[in-house]
Write a protein that holds these residues in place. Structure first.
Motif, short mmCIF file in Angstrom:
data_model
loop_
_atom_site.label_atom_id
_atom_site.label_comp_id
_atom_site.label_asym_id
_atom_site.label_seq_id
_atom_site.Cartn_x
_atom_site.Cartn_y
_atom_site.Cartn_z
N TYR A 54 -16.46 1.65 1.37
CA TYR A 54 -16.17 0.26 1.74
C TYR A 54 -17.37 -0.37 2.42
O TYR A 54 -18.03 0.22 3.25
CB TYR A 54 -14.93 0.17 2.65
N HIS A 126 -9.62 9.95 -3.45
CA HIS A 126 -9.51 8.52 -3.78
C HIS A 126 -9.11 8.28 -5.24
O HIS A 126 -8.57 7.25 -5.58
CB HIS A 126 -10.85 7.86 -3.48
N SER A 210 -3.31 -3.69 -1.84
CA SER A 210 -3.36 -5.02 -2.47
C SER A 210 -1.96 -5.60 -2.75
O SER A 210 -1.69 -6.06 -3.86
CB SER A 210 -4.19 -4.99 -3.76
N LEU A 212 -0.86 -8.29 -1.85
CA LEU A 212 -0.98 -9.74 -2.11
C LEU A 212 -1.86 -9.98 -3.33
O LEU A 212 -2.32 -11.11 -3.55
CB LEU A 212 -1.59 -10.44 -0.88
N GLY A 215 -4.97 -11.68 -2.62
CA GLY A 215 -4.90 -13.08 -2.17
C GLY A 215 -4.28 -14.00 -3.20
O GLY A 215 -3.91 -15.14 -2.90
N THR A 218 -0.65 -15.71 -2.56
CA THR A 218 -0.56 -16.58 -1.39
C THR A 218 -0.68 -18.01 -1.95
O THR A 218 -0.90 -18.19 -3.15
CB THR A 218 -1.71 -16.35 -0.38
N TYR A 221 -4.78 -20.40 -3.66
CA TYR A 221 -5.45 -20.80 -4.91
C TYR A 221 -4.69 -21.86 -5.70
O TYR A 221 -5.06 -22.18 -6.83
CB TYR A 221 -5.68 -19.56 -5.80
N LYS A 233 -16.44 -15.53 -3.26
CA LYS A 233 -17.57 -14.78 -2.68
C LYS A 233 -18.21 -13.85 -3.72
O LYS A 233 -17.50 -13.18 -4.47
CB LYS A 233 -17.08 -13.94 -1.49
N ALA A 266 2.83 -15.46 1.01
CA ALA A 266 2.29 -14.16 1.43
C ALA A 266 3.39 -13.32 2.07
O ALA A 266 3.55 -12.13 1.77
CB ALA A 266 1.13 -14.36 2.41
N ILE A 284 -2.45 -4.24 3.87
CA ILE A 284 -3.02 -5.57 3.62
C ILE A 284 -4.50 -5.63 3.99
O ILE A 284 -5.01 -4.77 4.71
CB ILE A 284 -2.27 -6.66 4.44
N GLY A 285 -5.14 -6.69 3.52
CA GLY A 285 -6.46 -7.05 3.99
C GLY A 285 -6.34 -8.41 4.66
O GLY A 285 -5.36 -9.13 4.44
N LYS A 288 -9.10 -13.41 8.22
CA LYS A 288 -8.94 -14.25 9.42
C LYS A 288 -7.79 -13.71 10.26
O LYS A 288 -6.80 -13.20 9.70
CB LYS A 288 -8.60 -15.69 9.02
N GLN A 294 0.22 -14.15 10.28
CA GLN A 294 1.23 -14.63 9.34
C GLN A 294 1.85 -13.45 8.58
O GLN A 294 3.06 -13.38 8.38
CB GLN A 294 0.57 -15.60 8.35
#
Ligand SMILES: NC(=O)c1ccc[n+]([C@@H]2O[C@H](COP(=O)([O-])OP(=O)(O)OC[C@H]3O[C@@H](n4cnc5c(N)ncnc54)[C@H](OP(=O)(O)O)[C@@H]3O)[C@@H](O)[C@H]2O)c1
Length: 317
Positions: A54, A126, A210, A212, A215, A218, A221, A233, A266, A284-285, A288, A294
Motif C-alpha cells: 500500500y 494476499h 471495497s 463502497l 466510492g 456514494t 459521482y 486522481k 454510503a 472501508i477507506g 476525509k 458518516q
C-alpha cells in the motif's frame, strides 16, 4: 461501535474497520491521514488494515501508519488489531511476490520494520498462488504465528475451494484460519456464490473490502467526477472509465431509496453488506474525516424491510 465475533474465534472486530490502501501513501497528505486514524480510534474502530504494497510508493502506507502509531497510538497497542499482507509485487527478482515461504516471511519482517512493531495481529496471504504448493504458503503463515510475529493467520481473495483447502491445512498445523478478506459490495457479489457458505462451515470470519465499490456506491459521482475523488486522481485504482452512465443510473436509484430510509447511499451500502450475519466487518477507506464519521453512523440503521431488499435487487439487476 458495535463489535462482532470473527468466525468461531474469540476475537471481536469492529463492525466498521479502516483500510489504508489509498490516502496514506507518500503522495497523500500525512496530516489528513493522521486525523482520519485518530478519529477512527476515537469512534471505536480498533482494526486497521494494511499490506506491504500500500502506498504509493509501495511500503509508504505502512511507514506512515508506523509514524502515527509512534506519535499517537503507542500507549494503546493492546487495544488495536493491526493487519498486513504479502502476495502482490513488492521487490524485483523471483522472491518479491506470490506465495513462497521465502517471500512471505521476508516481507513480514520488512512490514514490521516499517510499522515499528514487534508483531502484527493478523498476517494474510494476499492472493492464492497457483504455482506454489498451498502447504508451503500456509506453512509461512503458521511460522509467522509460531515465531510471534503475527497473532492470527488470514487469507485474501481465495476462491471457495482454495479456502476449504487452506483452512484444512492451517487446522492441521494448529494455526486456524481466522479470517478471509474478499471484495464484496452491491456491485460485486461473487462471495454469495459459495464463499460465504464455506466461511460459515469452517468458522472463518469475513472482512469485506471495497464495500463502497471504491466510492461508486456514494452520491459523489452523480453529477460528474469531483477533482478530489479517487476516480480523478492519477494514483487512484478507480478509473474514470468505470464511472459509466449505467453505473450512475443505478446509483441514482439507490440514492433515492437510501434517502427514504433516512440514510446516505454510503450508509445504506455498508448496512447492506452487514445484513448477512456471516459478515464480521466492512473494511472501508476514507479520504476525509467526515466520510469516516458518516460511514460509522451507518450502524444506526442496519435493518432492511423485505420490500427494501427487493427494490435493491431490482435496481441492481
Ligand atoms: N485484500 C485485497 O486484495 C484488498 C484490495 C483492495 C482493498 N483492500 C482493503 O480494503 C480497504 C478499503 O478499500 P476501498 O478504499 O476501496 O473501500 P471503499 O470503502 O469501497 O472506498 C473508499 C473510498 O470511497 C470514498 N468514500 C468513502 N466514504 C465516503 C462517503 N461517505 N461519501 C463519499 N465518498 C466516500 C473515498 O474516496 P475518495 O478518494 O473519492 O474520497 C474513499 O477513499 C483498503 O484500504 C484495503 O485495506 C483489500
Amino acid at each position: 461501535m458495535k463489535y462482532n465475533r470473527c468466525g468461531r474465534s474469540g476475537l471481536l472486530l469492529p463492525a466498521v474497520s479502516l483500510g489504508l490502501w489509498h490516502n496514506f501513501g507518500d503522495v497523500d497528505d500525512f496530516k489528513t491521514g493522521r486525523a482520519i486514524v485518530r478519529r477512527a480510534f476515537d469512534l471505536g474502530i480498533t482494526h486497521f488494515d494494511l499490506a506491504n504494497n500500500y502506498g504509493p510508493p509501495p511500503g509508504s502506507a505502512e511507514k506512515n501508519f508506523g509514524k502515527i502509531l509512534k506519535q499517537d497510538l503507542k500507549p494503546y497497542r493492546d487495544e488495536l488489531i493491526i493487519s498486513t499482507k504479502a502476495g502482490y509485487l513488492m521487490w524485483p527478482g523471483p522472491y518479491g511476490e506470490w506465495g513462497t515461504r521465502k517471500y512471505l516471511l521476508a516481507s513480514l519482517d520488512q512490514s514490521l520494520k516499517r510499522l515499528g512493531l514487534d508483531y502484527v495481529d493478523i498476517f494474510y496471504s494476499h492472493r492464492f498462488d497457483l504455482k506454489t504448493p498451498l502447504d508451503e504458503t500456509m506453512s509461512a503463515l503458521e511460522s509467522a504465528v509460531k515465531q510471534g510475529k503475527a497473532i492470527y493467520a488470514g487469507i485474501s481473495n481465495y476462491k471457495p475451494e482454495q479456502t476449504t483447502e487452506a483452512a484444512k491445512i492451517l487446522r492441521q498445523f494448529g494455526t486456524p484460519c481466522l479470517i478471509h478478506q474478499p471484495r464484496y459490495s452491491m456491485f460485486d457479489r461473487w462471495v454469495e456464490d459459495g464463499l460465504l457458505d464455506v466461511l460459515e462451515k469452517e468458522g472463518i470470519g469475513c472482512i469485506c473490502f471495497s464495500p463502497l465499490a471504491q466510492g461508486l456506491l456514494t452520491d459523489k459521482y452523480l453529477k460528474g467526477i469531483p477533482k478530489d475523488s479517487r476516480a480523478a486522481k492519477p494514483t487512484g485504482f478507480l478509473k474514470r472509465e468505470q464511472v459509466t452512465e449505467a453505473v450512475r443510473k443505478k446509483v441514482a436509484a439507490l440514492n433515492e431509496l437510501a434517502k427514504k430510509r433516512g440514510q446516505s447511499l454510503a450508509q445504506m451500502a455498508l448496512a447492506w453488506v452487514l445484513r448477512d450475519k456471516r459478515i464480521t466487518t466492512v473494511l472501508i477507506g476514507a479520504s476525509k474525516v467526515k466520510q469516516l464519521e458518516q460511514n460509522v453512523a451507518a450502524l444506526d440503521n442496519l435493518s432492511f424491510a423485505a420490500e427494501e431488499l427487493n427494490q435493491i435487487e431490482k435496481i441492481l439487476s
